[in-house]
Enzyme design. Structure first.
Site, PDB file in Angstrom:
ATOM      1  N   ASP A 183       0.855  -1.199   0.000  1.00 60.40           N
ATOM      2  CA  ASP A 183       0.000   0.000   0.000  1.00 60.40           C
ATOM      3  C   ASP A 183       0.889   1.246   0.000  1.00 60.40           C
ATOM      4  O   ASP A 183       1.850   1.313   0.768  1.00 60.40           O
ATOM      5  CB  ASP A 183      -0.908  -0.011   1.240  1.00 60.40           C
ATOM      6  N   HIS A 217      -9.840  -1.965  -7.469  1.00 59.70           N
ATOM      7  CA  HIS A 217      -9.684  -0.790  -6.602  1.00 59.70           C
ATOM      8  C   HIS A 217      -8.959   0.343  -7.323  1.00 59.70           C
ATOM      9  O   HIS A 217      -9.427   1.487  -7.334  1.00 59.70           O
ATOM     10  CB  HIS A 217      -8.933  -1.182  -5.331  1.00 59.70           C
TER      11      HIS A 217
HETATM   12  C1  HEM Z   1      -4.031   2.385  -4.234  1.00 66.08           C
HETATM   13  C2  HEM Z   1      -5.421  -0.546  -0.644  1.00 66.08           C
HETATM   14  C3  HEM Z   1      -8.972   2.567   0.517  1.00 66.08           C
HETATM   15  C4  HEM Z   1      -7.253   5.668  -2.759  1.00 66.08           C
HETATM   16  C5  HEM Z   1      -4.126   1.307  -3.400  1.00 66.08           C
HETATM   17  C6  HEM Z   1      -3.329   0.098  -3.489  1.00 66.08           C
HETATM   18  C7  HEM Z   1      -3.717  -0.705  -2.479  1.00 66.08           C
HETATM   19  C8  HEM Z   1      -4.766  -0.036  -1.750  1.00 66.08           C
HETATM   20  C9  HEM Z   1      -3.161  -2.086  -2.128  1.00 66.08           C
HETATM   21  C10 HEM Z   1      -2.280  -0.183  -4.576  1.00 66.08           C
HETATM   22  C11 HEM Z   1      -0.904   0.310  -4.266  1.00 66.08           C
HETATM   23  C12 HEM Z   1      -0.745   1.790  -4.137  1.00 66.08           C
HETATM   24  O1  HEM Z   1      -0.589   2.518  -5.120  1.00 66.08           O
HETATM   25  O2  HEM Z   1      -0.816   2.257  -3.001  1.00 66.08           O
HETATM   26  C13 HEM Z   1      -6.516   0.043  -0.033  1.00 66.08           C
HETATM   27  C14 HEM Z   1      -7.272  -0.558   1.044  1.00 66.08           C
HETATM   28  C15 HEM Z   1      -8.275   0.324   1.362  1.00 66.08           C
HETATM   29  C16 HEM Z   1      -8.139   1.472   0.490  1.00 66.08           C
HETATM   30  C17 HEM Z   1      -6.975  -1.912   1.668  1.00 66.08           C
HETATM   31  C18 HEM Z   1      -9.366   0.242   2.393  1.00 66.08           C
HETATM   32  C19 HEM Z   1      -9.467  -0.696   3.266  1.00 66.08           C
HETATM   33  C20 HEM Z   1      -8.828   3.666  -0.280  1.00 66.08           C
HETATM   34  C21 HEM Z   1      -9.670   4.830  -0.232  1.00 66.08           C
HETATM   35  C22 HEM Z   1      -9.193   5.694  -1.164  1.00 66.08           C
HETATM   36  C23 HEM Z   1      -8.040   5.079  -1.794  1.00 66.08           C
HETATM   37  C24 HEM Z   1     -10.846   5.020   0.733  1.00 66.08           C
HETATM   38  C25 HEM Z   1      -9.696   7.073  -1.530  1.00 66.08           C
HETATM   39  C26 HEM Z   1     -10.945   7.463  -1.353  1.00 66.08           C
HETATM   40  C27 HEM Z   1      -6.214   5.058  -3.410  1.00 66.08           C
HETATM   41  C28 HEM Z   1      -5.432   5.684  -4.462  1.00 66.08           C
HETATM   42  C29 HEM Z   1      -4.519   4.725  -4.911  1.00 66.08           C
HETATM   43  C30 HEM Z   1      -4.752   3.544  -4.107  1.00 66.08           C
HETATM   44  C31 HEM Z   1      -5.582   7.103  -4.978  1.00 66.08           C
HETATM   45  C32 HEM Z   1      -3.480   4.890  -6.030  1.00 66.08           C
HETATM   46  C33 HEM Z   1      -4.139   4.513  -7.336  1.00 66.08           C
HETATM   47  C34 HEM Z   1      -3.193   4.591  -8.512  1.00 66.08           C
HETATM   48  O3  HEM Z   1      -2.879   5.716  -8.934  1.00 66.08           O
HETATM   49  O4  HEM Z   1      -2.785   3.537  -9.015  1.00 66.08           O
HETATM   50  N1  HEM Z   1      -5.006   1.186  -2.330  1.00 66.08           N
HETATM   51  N2  HEM Z   1      -7.072   1.260  -0.332  1.00 66.08           N
HETATM   52  N3  HEM Z   1      -7.860   3.845  -1.239  1.00 66.08           N
HETATM   53  N4  HEM Z   1      -5.777   3.772  -3.219  1.00 66.08           N
HETATM   54 FE1  HEM Z   1      -6.465   2.485  -1.847  1.00 66.08          FE
END
Ligand code: HEM
Length: 300
Positions: free
Chosen positions: A144, A215
């Protein structure tokens, strides 16, 4: 203007998250909050090798009762979501504190000093400890933070650049609880399709291979001008022996990016929702503003 160090802090090993509500006199609380930047500096000076940072943010519902002089532009309440039987609730708190360090004892010490400073004026509504899991992986096992802005770009994404609130940041906080046993029953490929990246090597899927329900497909959005919507995520895993998940924290110079991403997770293009929501649920959600050191001090 000096931004509070916790907004753009680099990843650490440990975090302590505290939510407070006011119980005492607001004028006195404002005077004590003015001392918070000095408290953060003093903890850093006492433990120079601990990588300590502090962040204090004021809730959207509490702001006007504390700082009636001015309100950050577009500072609105948390936008709750509901679709497909899934909810992102709005659970306001007056103050949010994020303490981060590479030493748990330093967090305990800093937390105790903050409790003494605010004693009698606030009640502690939530206390959660965050930790680094493996090589910065969420408890789902996926790395993450990979696509987080880096270096100087962190400040460009997270901080207001001009005006009275320069150096401040809009903060959104949600505590997510994972359904770990359901998640662990999925095949590896099903988990990877839900995130949109491979698990072990953390490689992003080709655009054409990303399901609309992945996601990163749901949160990778563009502004009407075609620019990438970015947020700085400061999330960390949290857990007890009976409940665990992600303490999600977004820092940004606007509230619009987080709001659009969250809405897209619950009801995105073609009504597709983020299939991560089948395996995790938000139990809290609140919007805050973290003012610059100078703003906090000038009100005291
Ligand atoms: C990307 C997990 C909630 C926004 C990611 C990634 C993972 C992850 C594994 C891919 C690696 C990375 O680029 O960081 C989770 C989990 C969540 C969660 C387990 C809740 C339990 C959220 C929420 C938001 C969010 C609530 C915004 C409202 C983002 C964004 C990215 C991302 C902006 C980067 C996307 C990209 O440009 O590729 N998240 N996330 N995430 N997440 Fe989440």
């Amino acid at each position: 203007m000096n931004a509070q160090t916790g907004i753009c802090a680099e990843p650490n090993l440990h975090a302590l998250y505290l939510m407070f509500n006011r119980v005492g006199d607001s004028a006195e609380l404002i005077r004590r909050l003015a001392k918070v930047p000095t408290l953060w500096q003093s903890v850093s000076a006492d433990f120079p090798d601990a990588g300590f940072s502090g962040l204090l943010a004021v809730g959207s519902e509490a702001w006007d009762g504390l700082y009636c002089v001015a309100r950050p532009p577009q500072f609105r309440a948390f936008m709750a979501q509901e679709a497909n039987g899934q909810q992102a609730p709005h659970t306001p708190f007056d103050l949010f504190v994020q303490l981060r360090a590479d030493r748990v004892d330093v967090l305990h010490h800093a937390g105790q000093r903050l409790m003494a400073l605010l004693g009698g004026l606030v009640e502690l509504a939530e206390e959660v400890r965050g930790f680094r899991n493996l090589d910065c992986r969420d408890l789902t096992g996926f790395v993450d933070g990979t696509e987080n802005p880096q270096d100087q770009h962190r400040a460009e994404v997270a901080l207001l650049a001009g005006g009275e609130f320069a150096g401040g940041s809009y903060i959104h906080v949600q505590r997510w609880v994972h359904a770990m046993s359901d998640w662990e029953r999925l095949a590896l490929k099903e988990q990877e399709d839900i995130i949109g990246r491979t698990k072990q090597d953390n490689i992003e899927y080709e655009s054409a291979d990303k399901p609309l329900t992945a996601h990163i497909k749901r949160v990778n959005l563009k502004t009407p001008k075609g620019e990438s919507m970015e947020i700085l995520r400061q999330s960390m895993p949290w857990g007890t022996m009976t409940e665990q998940g992600l303490y999600f924290i977004s820092c940004c110079r606007t509230q619009a990016h987080f709001n659009a991403m969250l809405a897209s997770m619950y009801r995105g293009e073609g009504n597709h929702f983020d299939h991560l929501l089948r395996f995790t649920r938000a139990v809290t959600g609140a919007a805050f503003f973290a003012p610059s050191d100078e703003f906090l001090q000038s009100q005291g």
